[in-house]
Design a protein around this motif. Structure first.
Motif, PDB file in Angstrom:
ATOM      1  N   GLY A  89      -7.843  -0.198 -17.313  1.00  0.00           N
ATOM      2  CA  GLY A  89      -7.875   1.027 -16.529  1.00  0.00           C
ATOM      3  C   GLY A  89      -7.674   2.294 -17.332  1.00  0.00           C
ATOM      4  O   GLY A  89      -7.641   3.385 -16.757  1.00  0.00           O
ATOM      5  N   LYS A 115       0.847  -1.186   0.000  1.00  0.00           N
ATOM      6  CA  LYS A 115       0.000   0.000   0.000  1.00  0.00           C
ATOM      7  C   LYS A 115       0.888   1.242   0.000  1.00  0.00           C
ATOM      8  O   LYS A 115       1.945   1.268   0.622  1.00  0.00           O
ATOM      9  CB  LYS A 115      -0.921   0.001   1.222  1.00  0.00           C
ATOM     10  CG  LYS A 115      -1.914   1.158   1.268  1.00  0.00           C
ATOM     11  CD  LYS A 115      -2.913   0.988   2.407  1.00  0.00           C
ATOM     12  CE  LYS A 115      -3.886  -0.146   2.096  1.00  0.00           C
ATOM     13  NZ  LYS A 115      -4.966  -0.222   3.125  1.00  0.00           N
ATOM     14  N   THR A 137      -1.901  -5.376 -10.109  1.00  0.00           N
ATOM     15  CA  THR A 137      -3.166  -4.645 -10.059  1.00  0.00           C
ATOM     16  C   THR A 137      -3.053  -3.539  -9.020  1.00  0.00           C
ATOM     17  O   THR A 137      -2.612  -3.779  -7.894  1.00  0.00           O
ATOM     18  CB  THR A 137      -4.338  -5.572  -9.691  1.00  0.00           C
ATOM     19  OG1 THR A 137      -4.457  -6.603 -10.675  1.00  0.00           O
ATOM     20  CG2 THR A 137      -5.652  -4.797  -9.627  1.00  0.00           C
ATOM     21  N   GLU A 162     -13.009   5.937  -6.631  1.00  0.00           N
ATOM     22  CA  GLU A 162     -12.206   4.730  -6.799  1.00  0.00           C
ATOM     23  C   GLU A 162     -11.838   4.534  -8.263  1.00  0.00           C
ATOM     24  O   GLU A 162     -12.572   4.932  -9.173  1.00  0.00           O
ATOM     25  CB  GLU A 162     -12.967   3.502  -6.301  1.00  0.00           C
ATOM     26  CG  GLU A 162     -13.287   3.531  -4.816  1.00  0.00           C
ATOM     27  CD  GLU A 162     -13.993   2.268  -4.363  1.00  0.00           C
ATOM     28  OE1 GLU A 162     -13.938   1.257  -5.097  1.00  0.00           O
ATOM     29  OE2 GLU A 162     -14.598   2.301  -3.282  1.00  0.00           O
ATOM     30  N   SER A 182      -5.298  -0.694  -7.103  1.00  0.00           N
ATOM     31  CA  SER A 182      -6.603  -0.116  -6.767  1.00  0.00           C
ATOM     32  C   SER A 182      -6.377   1.221  -6.080  1.00  0.00           C
ATOM     33  O   SER A 182      -5.594   1.310  -5.130  1.00  0.00           O
ATOM     34  CB  SER A 182      -7.386  -1.051  -5.843  1.00  0.00           C
ATOM     35  OG  SER A 182      -7.626  -2.298  -6.477  1.00  0.00           O
ATOM     36  N   GLN A 183      -7.078   2.266  -6.568  1.00  0.00           N
ATOM     37  CA  GLN A 183      -6.822   3.614  -6.091  1.00  0.00           C
ATOM     38  C   GLN A 183      -8.063   4.223  -5.429  1.00  0.00           C
ATOM     39  O   GLN A 183      -9.195   3.945  -5.814  1.00  0.00           O
ATOM     40  CB  GLN A 183      -6.398   4.519  -7.245  1.00  0.00           C
ATOM     41  CG  GLN A 183      -5.075   4.131  -7.880  1.00  0.00           C
ATOM     42  CD  GLN A 183      -4.637   5.132  -8.933  1.00  0.00           C
ATOM     43  OE1 GLN A 183      -5.451   5.589  -9.730  1.00  0.00           O
ATOM     44  NE2 GLN A 183      -3.356   5.467  -8.940  1.00  0.00           N
ATOM     45  N   ASP A 197      -2.931   3.970  -2.965  1.00  0.00           N
ATOM     46  CA  ASP A 197      -2.762   2.875  -3.923  1.00  0.00           C
ATOM     47  C   ASP A 197      -2.605   1.561  -3.169  1.00  0.00           C
ATOM     48  O   ASP A 197      -1.754   1.459  -2.280  1.00  0.00           O
ATOM     49  CB  ASP A 197      -1.519   3.095  -4.797  1.00  0.00           C
ATOM     50  CG  ASP A 197      -1.697   4.216  -5.791  1.00  0.00           C
ATOM     51  OD1 ASP A 197      -2.832   4.459  -6.205  1.00  0.00           O
ATOM     52  OD2 ASP A 197      -0.687   4.861  -6.142  1.00  0.00           O
ATOM     53  N   SER A 198      -3.376   0.578  -3.544  1.00  0.00           N
ATOM     54  CA  SER A 198      -3.230  -0.772  -2.997  1.00  0.00           C
ATOM     55  C   SER A 198      -2.760  -1.688  -4.114  1.00  0.00           C
ATOM     56  O   SER A 198      -3.406  -1.765  -5.171  1.00  0.00           O
ATOM     57  CB  SER A 198      -4.556  -1.276  -2.414  1.00  0.00           C
ATOM     58  OG  SER A 198      -4.969  -0.483  -1.321  1.00  0.00           O
ATOM     59  N   TYR A 199      -1.631  -2.372  -3.885  1.00  0.00           N
ATOM     60  CA  TYR A 199      -0.995  -3.203  -4.903  1.00  0.00           C
ATOM     61  C   TYR A 199      -1.223  -4.682  -4.611  1.00  0.00           C
ATOM     62  O   TYR A 199      -1.193  -5.118  -3.462  1.00  0.00           O
ATOM     63  CB  TYR A 199       0.518  -2.959  -4.937  1.00  0.00           C
ATOM     64  CG  TYR A 199       0.932  -1.581  -5.374  1.00  0.00           C
ATOM     65  CD1 TYR A 199       1.296  -1.324  -6.690  1.00  0.00           C
ATOM     66  CD2 TYR A 199       0.975  -0.526  -4.468  1.00  0.00           C
ATOM     67  CE1 TYR A 199       1.691  -0.062  -7.091  1.00  0.00           C
ATOM     68  CE2 TYR A 199       1.361   0.740  -4.854  1.00  0.00           C
ATOM     69  CZ  TYR A 199       1.722   0.967  -6.171  1.00  0.00           C
ATOM     70  OH  TYR A 199       2.109   2.220  -6.566  1.00  0.00           O
ATOM     71  N   GLU A 218      -9.089   1.677 -10.818  1.00  0.00           N
ATOM     72  CA  GLU A 218      -8.223   0.499 -10.806  1.00  0.00           C
ATOM     73  C   GLU A 218      -7.589   0.336 -12.179  1.00  0.00           C
ATOM     74  O   GLU A 218      -8.230   0.601 -13.200  1.00  0.00           O
ATOM     75  CB  GLU A 218      -9.028  -0.751 -10.447  1.00  0.00           C
ATOM     76  CG  GLU A 218      -8.183  -2.010 -10.304  1.00  0.00           C
ATOM     77  CD  GLU A 218      -9.006  -3.206  -9.837  1.00  0.00           C
ATOM     78  OE1 GLU A 218      -9.313  -3.292  -8.630  1.00  0.00           O
ATOM     79  OE2 GLU A 218      -9.356  -4.050 -10.700  1.00  0.00           O
ATOM     80  N   TYR A 219      -6.323  -0.047 -12.174  1.00  0.00           N
ATOM     81  CA  TYR A 219      -5.678  -0.367 -13.444  1.00  0.00           C
ATOM     82  C   TYR A 219      -4.724  -1.537 -13.246  1.00  0.00           C
ATOM     83  O   TYR A 219      -4.324  -1.854 -12.123  1.00  0.00           O
ATOM     84  CB  TYR A 219      -4.958   0.846 -14.045  1.00  0.00           C
ATOM     85  CG  TYR A 219      -3.794   1.392 -13.254  1.00  0.00           C
ATOM     86  CD1 TYR A 219      -2.494   1.024 -13.575  1.00  0.00           C
ATOM     87  CD2 TYR A 219      -3.991   2.302 -12.226  1.00  0.00           C
ATOM     88  CE1 TYR A 219      -1.410   1.532 -12.879  1.00  0.00           C
ATOM     89  CE2 TYR A 219      -2.921   2.825 -11.514  1.00  0.00           C
ATOM     90  CZ  TYR A 219      -1.635   2.429 -11.843  1.00  0.00           C
ATOM     91  OH  TYR A 219      -0.570   2.938 -11.143  1.00  0.00           O
ATOM     92  N   GLU A 220      -4.373  -2.182 -14.355  1.00  0.00           N
ATOM     93  CA  GLU A 220      -3.505  -3.352 -14.330  1.00  0.00           C
ATOM     94  C   GLU A 220      -2.404  -3.199 -15.364  1.00  0.00           C
ATOM     95  O   GLU A 220      -2.618  -2.627 -16.437  1.00  0.00           O
ATOM     96  CB  GLU A 220      -4.298  -4.623 -14.642  1.00  0.00           C
ATOM     97  CG  GLU A 220      -5.392  -4.956 -13.654  1.00  0.00           C
ATOM     98  CD  GLU A 220      -6.176  -6.180 -14.099  1.00  0.00           C
ATOM     99  OE1 GLU A 220      -5.694  -7.307 -13.879  1.00  0.00           O
ATOM    100  OE2 GLU A 220      -7.261  -6.008 -14.677  1.00  0.00           O
TER     101      GLU A 220
END
Length: 258
Positions: free
Chosen positions: A205, A86, A142, A164, A144-145, A110-112, A166-168
């Motif tokens: 994303g 994170k 991935t 929120e 997540s924001q 950001d959560s990774y 999210e991108y990959e």
């Protein structure tokens, strides 16, 4: 920032080992303050300007692996790596000029999550020379924001409530080779790692994945990182002295940092 354990497994012939590890592979911790007057941020008296960034968090790899001797001089191994982390980034700006006042605050979290794997081989030539090679497989990530901000422009207040996204993306293959030489109580080791970051690929994303990946090919480059180290053992003291140097270039085409 790391914990590991190696467990030998009894076998009829050769050698087999299993291993577990937890490693912080990236630290995001950082603090930045800019101000036009020394101490203005803490005591904003009179006209002045201040800008700041606070960043905290880390990226961790949880790994399980094993290695086995396939001949008297050769061992092969593999590991599976699970990534989790994170990054909490905050930005602030304050400005006072006469009767005018401006303040801005934003937060981005950001959560990774991701996974990867490696395979390696090690060959020893007697007790004096060891050669190794490792391949890291592509690594899907991935992110997540969560974002929010607050702005007060001389009484005109605007707020972005938590949103929120999210991108990959996938990091490319990485290939490394290295060798170690042992001469009595002296050990010298060197390795190089090659990664072609133009092969980094966004998966989701973005409104246009094609444009995002064209930008990768235009702005990224391949890099060759290298490391050189040595260790000397003082048997009469039971002490080892170790040192080294390495260069790990950043992968952007238009920037070069020493």
């Amino acid at each position: 920032s790391s914990f590991w354990a190696v467990l030998p497994v009894p076998v009829e012939q050769g050698g087999l080992s299993l291993a577990l590890s937890v490693n912080r592979v990236k630290s995001f911790d950082r603090i930045l303050r800019l101000e036009d007057k020394n101490g203005w941020f803490e005591t904003p008296v009179g006209d002045g300007y201040g800008y700041g960034e606070d960043d905290i968090g880390g990226l961790w790899a949880y790994s399980i692996g094993g290695a086995i001797e396939i001949s008297r001089h050769t061992s092969v191994g593999a590991s599976i790596d699970f990534l989790e982390g994170k990054d909490t980034f905050s930005r602030l700006t304050d400005e006072v000029e006469g009767a005018y006042y401006y303040s801005f605050r934003s937060n981005l979290e950001d959560s990774y999550s991701g996974y990867s794997g490696k395979i390696g081989i090690s060959y020893s030539k007697g007790s004096n020379v060891q050669i190794g090679a490792v391949i890291r497989f592509p690594t899907p990530i991935t992110v997540s924001q969560m974002y929010d901000d607050y702005q007060d422009d001389d009484g005109d207040i605007s707020i972005t409530y938590p949103t929120e996204a999210e991108y990959e993306y996938t990091l490319p293959f990485s290939f490394g080779v290295g060798t170690a030489f042992i001469v009595r109580d002296l050990l010298i080791a060197v390795d190089i790692v090659y990664t072609d970051y133009t092969q980094l690929e966004y998966k989701s994303g973005f409104s246009s994945l094609a444009e995002a990946n064209i930008a990768v090919e235009r702005n990224y480059r391949d890099v060759l990182a290298w490391s050189l180290g040595a260790e000397y053992f003082f048997p009469e003291w039971g002490l080892s002295l170790r040192g080294g140097i390495n260069k790990d270039p950043i992968p952007f085409e238009y920037y070069s940092i020493d």
